[in-house]
Design a protein around this motif. Structure first.
Motif, mmCIF file in Angstrom:
data_model
loop_
_atom_site.group_PDB
_atom_site.id
_atom_site.type_symbol
_atom_site.label_atom_id
_atom_site.label_comp_id
_atom_site.label_asym_id
_atom_site.label_seq_id
_atom_site.Cartn_x
_atom_site.Cartn_y
_atom_site.Cartn_z
ATOM 1 N N LEU A 168 43.311 73.476 -15.739
ATOM 2 C CA LEU A 168 43.373 72.803 -14.443
ATOM 3 C C LEU A 168 42.473 71.571 -14.438
ATOM 4 O O LEU A 168 42.860 70.505 -13.956
ATOM 5 C CB LEU A 168 42.953 73.772 -13.344
ATOM 6 N N LEU A 169 41.286 71.723 -14.997
ATOM 7 C CA LEU A 169 40.353 70.606 -15.069
ATOM 8 C C LEU A 169 40.907 69.494 -15.957
ATOM 9 O O LEU A 169 40.813 68.306 -15.615
ATOM 10 C CB LEU A 169 39.008 71.092 -15.610
ATOM 11 N N ASP A 170 41.531 69.864 -17.083
ATOM 12 C CA ASP A 170 42.140 68.862 -17.972
ATOM 13 C C ASP A 170 43.286 68.140 -17.264
ATOM 14 O O ASP A 170 43.473 66.930 -17.439
ATOM 15 C CB ASP A 170 42.674 69.538 -19.241
ATOM 16 N N GLY A 171 44.048 68.878 -16.467
ATOM 17 C CA GLY A 171 45.152 68.262 -15.735
ATOM 18 C C GLY A 171 44.667 67.257 -14.715
ATOM 19 O O GLY A 171 45.243 66.172 -14.569
ATOM 20 N N VAL A 172 43.590 67.604 -13.998
ATOM 21 C CA VAL A 172 43.029 66.672 -13.017
ATOM 22 C C VAL A 172 42.480 65.435 -13.722
ATOM 23 O O VAL A 172 42.635 64.309 -13.233
ATOM 24 C CB VAL A 172 41.924 67.362 -12.191
ATOM 25 N N LEU A 173 41.849 65.634 -14.871
ATOM 26 C CA LEU A 173 41.325 64.494 -15.638
ATOM 27 C C LEU A 173 42.447 63.560 -16.065
ATOM 28 O O LEU A 173 42.307 62.330 -15.993
ATOM 29 C CB LEU A 173 40.556 64.998 -16.864
ATOM 30 N N SER A 174 43.566 64.149 -16.512
ATOM 31 C CA SER A 174 44.721 63.331 -16.904
ATOM 32 C C SER A 174 45.270 62.552 -15.716
ATOM 33 O O SER A 174 45.670 61.392 -15.837
ATOM 34 C CB SER A 174 45.822 64.215 -17.496
ATOM 35 N N LEU A 175 45.273 63.206 -14.552
ATOM 36 C CA LEU A 175 45.782 62.574 -13.343
ATOM 37 C C LEU A 175 44.906 61.395 -12.922
ATOM 38 O O LEU A 175 45.406 60.388 -12.415
ATOM 39 C CB LEU A 175 45.845 63.613 -12.219
ATOM 40 N N LEU A 176 43.605 61.517 -13.145
ATOM 41 C CA LEU A 176 42.656 60.483 -12.708
ATOM 42 C C LEU A 176 42.336 59.467 -13.801
ATOM 43 O O LEU A 176 41.602 58.509 -13.541
ATOM 44 C CB LEU A 176 41.352 61.145 -12.244
ATOM 45 N N LYS A 177 42.865 59.675 -14.997
ATOM 46 C CA LYS A 177 42.516 58.816 -16.130
ATOM 47 C C LYS A 177 42.703 57.322 -15.857
ATOM 48 O O LYS A 177 41.858 56.511 -16.241
ATOM 49 C CB LYS A 177 43.330 59.236 -17.355
ATOM 50 N N PRO A 178 43.793 56.906 -15.195
ATOM 51 C CA PRO A 178 43.952 55.458 -14.938
ATOM 52 C C PRO A 178 42.803 54.850 -14.128
ATOM 53 O O PRO A 178 42.531 53.650 -14.248
ATOM 54 C CB PRO A 178 45.274 55.383 -14.160
ATOM 55 N N PHE A 179 42.115 55.652 -13.311
ATOM 56 C CA PHE A 179 41.044 55.126 -12.469
ATOM 57 C C PHE A 179 39.727 54.957 -13.218
ATOM 58 O O PHE A 179 38.788 54.354 -12.688
ATOM 59 C CB PHE A 179 40.826 56.050 -11.265
ATOM 60 N N SER A 180 39.645 55.505 -14.439
ATOM 61 C CA SER A 180 38.396 55.386 -15.200
ATOM 62 C C SER A 180 38.107 53.936 -15.571
ATOM 63 O O SER A 180 36.950 53.549 -15.736
ATOM 64 C CB SER A 180 38.468 56.248 -16.465
ATOM 65 N N PHE A 181 39.162 53.140 -15.673
ATOM 66 C CA PHE A 181 38.972 51.721 -16.005
ATOM 67 C C PHE A 181 38.327 50.952 -14.862
ATOM 68 O O PHE A 181 37.824 49.843 -15.061
ATOM 69 C CB PHE A 181 40.321 51.087 -16.369
ATOM 70 N N LEU A 182 38.325 51.545 -13.675
ATOM 71 C CA LEU A 182 37.705 50.903 -12.519
ATOM 72 C C LEU A 182 36.261 51.363 -12.317
ATOM 73 O O LEU A 182 35.635 51.028 -11.312
ATOM 74 C CB LEU A 182 38.518 51.211 -11.254
#
Length: 198
Positions: free
Chosen positions: A116-130
Motif C-alpha cells: 500500500l505504501l509503495d502504491g501511494v509512493l508511485s501515485l505521488l512520484k510525479p510530485f517529487s520533482f516539485l
C-alpha cells in the motif's frame, strides 16, 4: 498491539496492483463527493463494492461484518443531517460515506501495508520533482486508509465487550475505552516509526 487488517489470499483483487486500487479509490471518492452525482452512479459504486467482496473471496459475511463495524459512522452521518437535509439527499450522502468506507476496507483487507505504501509512493512520484515530501505524504495516506477500518474494528470490539458486561453506563461507558485503545495504538505506532527513523 497494532495488528494488520490484511487477509492473505490469491484472488484477483489480491493480485491487483496497489496503485490500481488506490486510483479506483481516488477517482471514486472524487466522483462521490460531487454534489450532482446521480443515483445510478451511487448504485454502481455500491454494486462494485459488493462484487469486490465476492471477487476477493471475503464473502458476504465479511461485507456484513464491515457494515456492522461502520454502523456508528453511518449513524453519526444520518444524525448530523436529519434536521437539515431532505431525506433523499441524506440517503445519498450516507451511501457516499458507506461506499468510501467499503472501498477503504477492501484495500486494507487485500493489500499488505508495504504494498500500500509503495502504491501511494508511485501515485505521488510525479510530485517529487516539485520538491514535495512524497515519502511523508505516502505514509500519512497509508495510515489514514488503514485507520478507517481499524477504528471501526475497535469500536465493534469495545461495543461487544460493553454489551457482554450488561450494556450499562450509556455512551461514555464504551466511548472512553475506545478512545484509550485508539490513543494506545497511536502511541505504539509512533514508537515503531521512531524506531525505524521515520
Amino acid at each position: 498491539m497494532i495488528t494488520s487488517l490484511y487477509r492473505p489470499g490469491d484472488s484477483l483483487l489480491h493480485r491487483c496492483p496497489a496503485l490500481w486500487k488506490l486510483l479506483v479509490l481516488m477517482v471514486s471518492g472524487i466522483c462521490l463527493a460531487l454534489p450532482f452525482a446521480r443515483w445510478w452512479f451511487l448504485a454502481a459504486i455500491t454494486t462494485l463494492c459488493i462484487s469486490a467482496f465476492i471477487v476477493g473471496k471475503f464473502g458476504l459475511s465479511e461485507l456484513c461484518r464491515q457494515l456492522w463495524s461502520a454502523r456508528w459512522i453511518l449513524a453519526f452521518t444520518v444524525i448530523a443531517q436529519v434536521l437539515f437535509q431532505p431525506w433523499e439527499r441524506m440517503a445519498a450522502n450516507t451511501i457516499r460515506v458507506l461506499d468510501v468506507v467499503l472501498l477503504a476496507s477492501l484495500i486494507t483487507l487485500s493489500t499488505p501495508v508495504s504494498a500500500l505504501l509503495d502504491g501511494v509512493l508511485s501515485l505521488l512520484k510525479p510530485f517529487s520533482f516539485l520538491g514535495v515530501n512524497t515519502d511523508g505524504i505516502a505514509l500519512v495516506i497509508s495510515l489514514a486508509l488503514s485507520a478507517i477500518p481499524l477504528v471501526s474494528s475497535n469500536m465493534r470490539a469495545v461495543k461487544e465487550a460493553h454489551i457482554a458486561r450488561g450494556g450499562h453506563g450509556g455512551v461514555m461507558a464504551w466511548a472512553v475505552p475506545l478512545l484509550v485503545i485508539s490513543l494506545k495504538q497511536a502511541d505504539e505506532l509512533a514508537e515503531a516509526m521512531d524506531a525505524r527513523g521515520n
